[in-house]
Enzyme design. Structure first.
Site, short mmCIF file in Angstrom:
data_model
loop_
_atom_site.label_atom_id
_atom_site.label_comp_id
_atom_site.label_asym_id
_atom_site.label_seq_id
_atom_site.Cartn_x
_atom_site.Cartn_y
_atom_site.Cartn_z
N LYS A 1 0.78 -1.13 0.09
CA LYS A 1 -0.08 -0.12 0.12
C LYS A 1 0.76 1.29 0.21
CE LYS A 1 -2.49 -1.00 3.94
NZ LYS A 1 -1.73 -2.03 4.38
N ARG B 1 -1.15 -8.01 13.98
CA ARG B 1 -1.68 -7.35 12.91
C ARG B 1 -2.14 -8.01 11.56
NH1 ARG B 1 3.80 -4.92 11.64
NH2 ARG B 1 2.80 -3.81 9.89
N ARG C 1 -9.93 1.33 8.21
CA ARG C 1 -9.42 -0.09 8.65
C ARG C 1 -10.66 -0.52 9.46
NH1 ARG C 1 -3.25 -0.84 10.17
NH2 ARG C 1 -2.95 0.97 8.65
#
Ligand code: ADP
Length: 231
Positions: free
Chosen positions: A23, A179, A99
């Site tokens: 990203k 994560r 997110r």
């Protein structure tokens, strides 16, 4: 209805994808290509933490553990950034936000009439992102990205600004696993959200940077014609 600008503008994009999907790398290039602002919440938080600001103190413990920063803090920061220099209207590429589904809803609210053009999901298998993250190194000063396979010219000193190139605290294996789990849990609903809105596209991002960038530009150009899109 308020008066809306009529001049051509850049695309309004969101990049989605697991940690290590690329990203950051692709967002920097897209921003340059289309002359739009690159907004990366992770970079903004790291800068704040390095500067020791109020915001930095609030977010550092979440980041070091690999947890998500609470929605109200993230939404406040993005809202402020999108309103600088008319960015919401002019075009931008968001990297690392939204997110969670709540963040996606808040983004729609912040943008008002300037709705997103496209949300692009960068698809990469987990084995590949694990390799990319294990070798990832970042300039502690300007955020430029490197890899053990692609180091700076001289001794882990940044080619761009001369800063020290280091491994991110949250790129240690334990934080990475956390994560990735969080990504599955929190971010998949964001993908569904954009699918329902009819603006989701997928790009295979397991190839070389250059190839993935070409695919992204083809995709964005096929959705977005700057001449005919004023709002
Ligand atoms: P990555 O996506 O590789 O984890 P980022 O640089 O995007 O890295 O983000 C680093 C950290 O910043 C995240 O682990 C999280 O703690 C925090 N963060 C960034 N963006 C958000 C967001 N939209 N919502 C919550 N936390 C965020």
């Amino acid at each position: 209805m308020p008066d809306l600008p009529t001049q051509a503008r850049g695309p309004r994009l969101v990049l989605l994808g697991k940690q290590g999907a690329g990203k950051g790398t692709q967002a920097v290039r897209l921003a340059e290509h289309y002359g739009i602002e690159h907004l990366a919440t992770g970079d903004l938080f790291r800068e704040a933490a390095a500067a020791g600001s109020d915001l930095g103190r609030k977010v550092k413990s979440y980041m070091d553990k690999g947890s998500l920063v609470p929605d109200d803090i993230v939404v406040g920061v993005v809202d402020e950034q999108l309103h600088l220099d008319d960015r919401a209207a002019q075009g931008f590429v968001l990297d690392g936000f939204p997110r969670t589904r709540h963040q996606a809803e808040e983004l729609d609210r912040m943008l008002g009439p300037y709705q997103l053009d496209l949300a692009v999901d960068l698809d990469v298998p987990t084995e590949i992102v694990l390799h990319r993250i294990a070798g990832r190194r970042v300039c502690s000063n300007c955020g430029a990205l490197y890899h053990l396979d692609n180091p700076p010219e001289s001794d882990w000193t940044c080619d761009v600004c001369g800063g020290e190139v280091v491994q991110r605290e949250d790129d240690q294996p334990e934080a990475v696993m956390r994560r990735l789990e969080l990504y599955e849990m929190k971010t998949l609903p964001v993908i569904q959200y954009y699918r329902r809105a009819g603006i989701l596209a997928h790009v295979d991002a397991s190839d070389e940077t250059e190839e993935v960038f070409k695919r992204l530009v083809e995709l964005v150009d096929s959705y977005f014609d700057p001449g005919s899109r004023a709002l």
